[in-house]
Scaffold this active site. Structure first.
Site, PDB file in Angstrom:
ATOM      1  N   CYS A   1      92.192  50.461  14.274  1.00  0.00           N
ATOM      2  CA  CYS A   1      93.383  50.395  13.439  1.00  0.00           C
ATOM      3  C   CYS A   1      92.964  50.718  12.009  1.00  0.00           C
ATOM      4  O   CYS A   1      91.875  50.381  11.574  1.00  0.00           O
ATOM      5  CB  CYS A   1      94.076  49.031  13.433  1.00  0.00           C
ATOM      6  SG  CYS A   1      94.636  48.504  15.041  1.00  0.00           S
TER       7      CYS A   1
ATOM      8  N   ARG B   1      91.102  56.092  13.329  1.00  0.00           N
ATOM      9  CA  ARG B   1      90.866  54.715  13.749  1.00  0.00           C
ATOM     10  C   ARG B   1      91.837  54.245  14.826  1.00  0.00           C
ATOM     11  O   ARG B   1      91.735  53.125  15.333  1.00  0.00           O
ATOM     12  CB  ARG B   1      90.964  53.773  12.550  1.00  0.00           C
ATOM     13  CG  ARG B   1      90.020  54.123  11.430  1.00  0.00           C
ATOM     14  CD  ARG B   1      90.240  53.230  10.252  1.00  0.00           C
ATOM     15  NE  ARG B   1      89.765  51.899  10.515  1.00  0.00           N
ATOM     16  CZ  ARG B   1      88.540  51.471  10.303  1.00  0.00           C
ATOM     17  NH1 ARG B   1      87.642  52.294   9.800  1.00  0.00           N
ATOM     18  NH2 ARG B   1      88.191  50.248  10.577  1.00  0.00           N
TER      19      ARG B   1
ATOM     20  N   TRP C   1      95.508  51.033  16.973  1.00  0.00           N
ATOM     21  CA  TRP C   1      94.840  51.179  18.265  1.00  0.00           C
ATOM     22  C   TRP C   1      95.145  49.870  18.991  1.00  0.00           C
ATOM     23  O   TRP C   1      94.689  48.810  18.589  1.00  0.00           O
ATOM     24  CB  TRP C   1      93.339  51.358  18.083  1.00  0.00           C
ATOM     25  CG  TRP C   1      92.631  51.598  19.385  1.00  0.00           C
ATOM     26  CD1 TRP C   1      92.538  52.770  20.058  1.00  0.00           C
ATOM     27  CD2 TRP C   1      91.910  50.626  20.162  1.00  0.00           C
ATOM     28  NE1 TRP C   1      91.818  52.595  21.226  1.00  0.00           N
ATOM     29  CE2 TRP C   1      91.420  51.300  21.310  1.00  0.00           C
ATOM     30  CE3 TRP C   1      91.639  49.278  20.014  1.00  0.00           C
ATOM     31  CZ2 TRP C   1      90.672  50.646  22.282  1.00  0.00           C
ATOM     32  CZ3 TRP C   1      90.893  48.632  20.992  1.00  0.00           C
ATOM     33  CH2 TRP C   1      90.421  49.319  22.119  1.00  0.00           C
TER      34      TRP C   1
ATOM     35  N   GLY D   1      91.999  44.297  13.624  1.00  0.00           N
ATOM     36  CA  GLY D   1      91.115  43.280  14.204  1.00  0.00           C
ATOM     37  C   GLY D   1      91.842  42.481  15.258  1.00  0.00           C
ATOM     38  O   GLY D   1      92.861  42.921  15.794  1.00  0.00           O
TER      39      GLY D   1
ATOM     40  N   GLU E   1      75.352  61.558  28.414  1.00  0.00           N
ATOM     41  CA  GLU E   1      76.207  62.020  27.321  1.00  0.00           C
ATOM     42  C   GLU E   1      77.168  63.114  27.810  1.00  0.00           C
ATOM     43  O   GLU E   1      78.350  63.129  27.439  1.00  0.00           O
ATOM     44  CB  GLU E   1      75.320  62.525  26.165  1.00  0.00           C
ATOM     45  CG  GLU E   1      76.042  63.092  24.962  1.00  0.00           C
ATOM     46  CD  GLU E   1      77.003  62.117  24.258  1.00  0.00           C
ATOM     47  OE1 GLU E   1      77.035  60.946  24.614  1.00  0.00           O
ATOM     48  OE2 GLU E   1      77.725  62.576  23.372  1.00  0.00           O
TER      49      GLU E   1
ATOM     50  N   LYS F   1      81.187  62.716  27.508  1.00  0.00           N
ATOM     51  CA  LYS F   1      82.031  63.690  26.790  1.00  0.00           C
ATOM     52  C   LYS F   1      83.167  64.160  27.690  1.00  0.00           C
ATOM     53  O   LYS F   1      84.307  64.254  27.269  1.00  0.00           O
ATOM     54  CB  LYS F   1      81.219  64.916  26.331  1.00  0.00           C
ATOM     55  CG  LYS F   1      80.284  64.740  25.176  1.00  0.00           C
ATOM     56  CD  LYS F   1      80.927  64.592  23.824  1.00  0.00           C
ATOM     57  CE  LYS F   1      81.206  63.180  23.459  1.00  0.00           C
ATOM     58  NZ  LYS F   1      80.232  62.333  22.916  1.00  0.00           N
TER      59      LYS F   1
ATOM     60  N   GLU G   1      85.834  61.336  28.306  1.00  0.00           N
ATOM     61  CA  GLU G   1      86.696  60.890  27.208  1.00  0.00           C
ATOM     62  C   GLU G   1      87.685  61.945  26.743  1.00  0.00           C
ATOM     63  O   GLU G   1      88.768  61.600  26.295  1.00  0.00           O
ATOM     64  CB  GLU G   1      85.891  60.324  26.036  1.00  0.00           C
ATOM     65  CG  GLU G   1      84.982  61.292  25.362  1.00  0.00           C
ATOM     66  CD  GLU G   1      84.129  60.634  24.288  1.00  0.00           C
ATOM     67  OE1 GLU G   1      84.479  59.568  23.793  1.00  0.00           O
ATOM     68  OE2 GLU G   1      83.092  61.227  23.945  1.00  0.00           O
TER      69      GLU G   1
ATOM     70  N   HIS H   1      69.396  57.630  46.249  1.00  0.00           N
ATOM     71  CA  HIS H   1      69.481  56.190  46.532  1.00  0.00           C
ATOM     72  C   HIS H   1      70.926  55.700  46.617  1.00  0.00           C
ATOM     73  O   HIS H   1      71.164  54.505  46.519  1.00  0.00           O
ATOM     74  CB  HIS H   1      68.701  55.403  45.476  1.00  0.00           C
ATOM     75  CG  HIS H   1      67.244  55.733  45.471  1.00  0.00           C
ATOM     76  ND1 HIS H   1      66.405  55.402  46.505  1.00  0.00           N
ATOM     77  CD2 HIS H   1      66.491  56.423  44.582  1.00  0.00           C
ATOM     78  CE1 HIS H   1      65.183  55.852  46.248  1.00  0.00           C
ATOM     79  NE2 HIS H   1      65.211  56.486  45.079  1.00  0.00           N
TER      80      HIS H   1
ATOM     81  N   LYS I   1      88.074  56.468  16.687  1.00  0.00           N
ATOM     82  CA  LYS I   1      86.768  56.889  16.189  1.00  0.00           C
ATOM     83  C   LYS I   1      85.899  55.713  15.762  1.00  0.00           C
ATOM     84  O   LYS I   1      84.680  55.769  15.814  1.00  0.00           O
ATOM     85  CB  LYS I   1      86.998  57.832  14.990  1.00  0.00           C
ATOM     86  CG  LYS I   1      85.753  58.481  14.446  1.00  0.00           C
ATOM     87  CD  LYS I   1      85.387  59.695  15.246  1.00  0.00           C
ATOM     88  CE  LYS I   1      84.013  60.214  14.929  1.00  0.00           C
ATOM     89  NZ  LYS I   1      83.387  60.831  16.100  1.00  0.00           N
TER      90      LYS I   1
HETATM   91  C1  F6R Z   1      81.840  58.947  22.215  1.00  0.00           C
HETATM   92  C2  F6R Z   1      82.039  58.084  21.084  1.00  0.00           C
HETATM   93  C3  F6R Z   1      81.874  56.613  21.248  1.00  0.00           C
HETATM   94  C4  F6R Z   1      81.026  56.083  20.093  1.00  0.00           C
HETATM   95  C5  F6R Z   1      80.924  54.562  20.154  1.00  0.00           C
HETATM   96  C6  F6R Z   1      80.035  54.020  19.057  1.00  0.00           C
HETATM   97  O1  F6R Z   1      82.065  60.264  21.887  1.00  0.00           O
HETATM   98  O2  F6R Z   1      82.333  58.548  20.022  1.00  0.00           O
HETATM   99  O3  F6R Z   1      81.292  56.303  22.467  1.00  0.00           O
HETATM  100  O4  F6R Z   1      79.757  56.659  20.188  1.00  0.00           O
HETATM  101  O5  F6R Z   1      82.202  54.013  20.009  1.00  0.00           O
HETATM  102  O6  F6R Z   1      80.481  54.415  17.804  1.00  0.00           O
HETATM  103  P1  F6R Z   1      79.567  54.343  16.529  1.00  0.00           P
HETATM  104  O7  F6R Z   1      78.493  55.339  16.655  1.00  0.00           O
HETATM  105  O8  F6R Z   1      80.475  54.597  15.378  1.00  0.00           O
HETATM  106  O9  F6R Z   1      78.999  52.949  16.507  1.00  0.00           O
END
Ligand code: F6R
Length: 633
Positions: A2, A27, A74, A101, A506, A510, A513, A529, A628
């Site tokens: 948020c 956010r 959010w 929060g 990773e 990607k 998400e 396994h 983000k």
């Molecule tokens: C994936 C992504 C999230 C962040 C995670 C941690 O693309 O962006 O998985 O990596 O929320 O975020 P930070 O790095 O800001 O602690």
């Protein structure tokens, strides 16, 4: 998560609030809303979905007032519907509140308020706050206390925040005090901006920087009262604090796509510059193995490394994947036993205390609540112990003005610049670079690497930016074409081994998400396994197959998948002699030594997920349910 903003000054608040929210939409974008106060009334307008919906609603709508608050959500408590959107008002519409929060004890507070006659119209935790504030103001009025306080609203908010449990940042306005807004911070970021006759508050500096560079980040347990005359800060106990703003350096952040269709694609293309920036910042350009000077200059204090016996890393998501690569480097190059923890797990089951242990928190935003609370917990449990057990805390981040950097002893700036796309790409690359530099620095200082080998690695690192450029130039079209084949695919498997196992994770993250396709990353040897049972002609397997210690093994694991009819995509150098025979499709990357290969193998992963999502017509930069900056635990 948020984003919250507040404004008090001389201009029409609604426009400034919307501009500010635009910078905070990363956010959360489940709903947005603003509230202003004028002529004894709170004007509040909210809309489900992205900020554009709110803007559409505001067209032709009179929103008077030079004082206001805003929110981009959010969703945590309550569905992302308009009635749950912030700002939330008390039942008499005299107080409005935005929150970032979670108020953990909201159920008890809500029940108690209900017993006292309060009715609720949302499912949120936040709605208790305006009702508690107005109740408190009413009580102060009844007991004749109002005149005892220079700002009764601040006093009421102070009493209320002392009843709240959890991590939160709030901004409050009230019709009875139209010349002030009150902001409070407890474990969620909040920055105050000082303009000329106008003052701002926001979850993050990009919302303030277009107006002023003079900022004051609030600390946990602090309240700020913003009036047209200035800002007063006190703590939750009511003691006044002397605080001064500081000037932020750097330009305000230009949020431009520069001709790219999405920010994510632009950020993928920025990765060569990110690697160059890191090399420039931390590796001595002139250094050769003959020099006696130090090749890596991270500017970290010597105490951080002294008698180092162990490293614990805490991180989440993509940063956790970068940390797994970091672990490999720190153990293999510098010989230091390293553990990587999910930050969200660490706090509630920390490993036993060990002496001479460095904790590294890795977070691009520097605001991830899970990571911050793991570090705070570690700091606290080590604070009164014998010197060998005292906390040593290092941060790796892209945001040097974040909460992380105020919590740790020192930090490595990853030099990635702001990332707008919710899916992390260039910040991941920058975190990898920070780990290469850290591991090389430690290896050099601990003499676990020879000068010649160090020079070899540094030379190879210098080639990485142009190698990434060549992958981008040669591969993008190929990946885009390949992505067409997979736009209806429902499951994907990514495999890698050793230092490329985290890249498989990773790649899967990607894809999940941004394209909402189910994907899993596995160590290639682990498939047999259990997960191999998932494979058939409908499940493509991406195999990261780079020359090195595990090369032959990955080839065999890939063959095992092929024998189960899986369509096999190889991320491998074009010189791979088995390529044509084993793989159905190729995503070639240049030859590079295995230790450095994650810097290249991640690029096709990013491009593949990007193009599959774009092909499916999805919102690549703002995927559903994500944000983000994850500021709730
Ligand atoms: C994936 C992504 C999230 C962040 C995670 C941690 O693309 O962006 O998985 O990596 O929320 O975020 P930070 O790095 O800001 O602690």
């Amino acid at each position: 998560m948020c984003g919250i903003v507040g404004y008090i000054g001389t201009q029409q608040a609604s426009e400034i609030l919307i501009e500010g929210l635009r910078c905070l939409e990363y956010r959360g974008y489940d709903s947005a809303g603003i509230a202003t106060v004028s002529e004894g009334e709170i004007h509040c307008i909210r809309a489900k979905g992205k900020l554009n919906n709110l803007q559409d609603k505001l067209m032709g709508h009179e929103m008077p007032g030079i004082v206001g608050i805003g929110h981009t959500r959010w969703a945590t408590h309550g569905k992302p519907e308009e009635h749950n959107a912030h700002p939330h008002l008390d039942m008499t519409r005299r107080v409005a509140v935005v929150q970032n929060g979670i108020v953990e004890n909201y159920r008890e507070l809500r029940e108690a308020l209900k017993e006292r006659g309060c009715t609720f119209v949302t499912e949120t935790d936040t709605e208790v706050i305006p009702n508690l504030v107005i109740e408190c103001l009413n009580q102060m009025k009844a007991t004749g206390e109002l005149s005892q306080h220079p700002s009764p609203l601040t006093e009421a908010v102070r009493r209320v925040v002392n009843q709240l449990e959890g991590a939160f940042a709030i901004v409050v306005l009230c019709v009875d005090y139209p010349d002030e807004i009150v902001a409070a911070r407890q474990q969620a970021p909040l920055v105050i901006g000082f303009g000329l006759g106008e003052f701002f508050c926001a979850s993050d500096t990009p919302a303030i920087l277009p107006h002023t560079r003079a900022v004051l980040p609030l600390e946990n347990g602090e309240l700020a009262t913003l009036t047209p005359l200035g800002v007063e800060v006190c703590n939750f106990a009511g003691q006044r604090l002397r605080k001064h703003p500081h000037l932020l350096s750097g330009a305000s952040i230009a949020v431009e796509k520069h001709g790219f269709r999405h920010f994510m694609l632009k950020e993928i293309y920025e990765q060569p510059s990110v690697v160059r920036a890191c090399l420039e910042a931390y590796i001595d350009r002139e250094w050769t193995a003959k020099e006696t000077t130090h090749p890596v200059q991270l500017g970290l204090p010597a105490e951080l490394y002294a008698d180092l016996q162990q490293i614990q890393i805490v991180a989440c998501g993509t940063s956790w994947h970068a940390s797994l690569v970091g672990k490999h480097l720190l153990e293999q190059l510098a010989g230091i036993p390293t553990q990587v923890h999910y930050a969200s797990e660490y706090r509630y089951a920390p490993p036993p205390l060990t002496p001479n242990t460095l904790m590294i928190g890795v977070t691009q935003s520097g605001e991830t609540a899970d990571t911050l609370s793991a570090i705070s917990m570690e700091k606290e449990r080590r604070s009164n112990l014998a010197p060998a057990f005292r906390p040593r805390l290092l941060g790796i981040t892209n945001r040097m003005q974040s909460t992380l950097t105020r919590l740790v002893d020192c930090a490595i700036d990853t030099h990635a610049g702001i990332e707008i796309g919710v899916a992390a790409t260039k910040t991941f690359m920058a975190q990898l670079m920070a780990f290469y530099c850290l591991a090389l620095d430690l290896a050099y200082q601990r003499k676990t690497i020879s000068p010649d080998r160090l020079q070899e690695i540094i030379t190879a690192l210098r080639h990485v930016p142009s190698q990434i450029e060549s992958v981008l130039a040669d591969q993008e079209q190929r990946v885009e074409e390949l992505a067409h084949d997979f736009s209806e695919t429902q499951d994907f498997i990514f495999v890698g081994r050793g230092i490329n196992f985290p890249i498989a994770l990773e790649g899967a993250l990607k894809l999940k998400e941004i394209s909402y396709i189910h994907a899993e990353g596995y160590p290639a040897g682990e498939m047999k396994h259990g997960p191999i049972a998932l494979l058939d002609a409908k499940v493509p397997v991406v195999a990261i197959t780079m020359p090195g210690a595990v090369y032959e093994k990955v080839i065999s694991n890939a063959q095992e998948a092929k024998a189960r009819d899986a369509r096999l995509i190889g991320v491998t150098p074009p010189t791979n002699p088995h390529a044509a025979e084993v793989f159905d499709d190729l995503l070639p990357v240049p030859e590079i030594e295995e230790l450095l290969s994650p810097l290249l193998t991640v690029i096709p992963m990013q491009l593949l997920s990007y193009h599959i999502a774009a092909r499916r017509g999805l919102d690549v930069d703002q995927p559903r349910n994500l944000a983000k900056s994850v500021t709730v635990e």
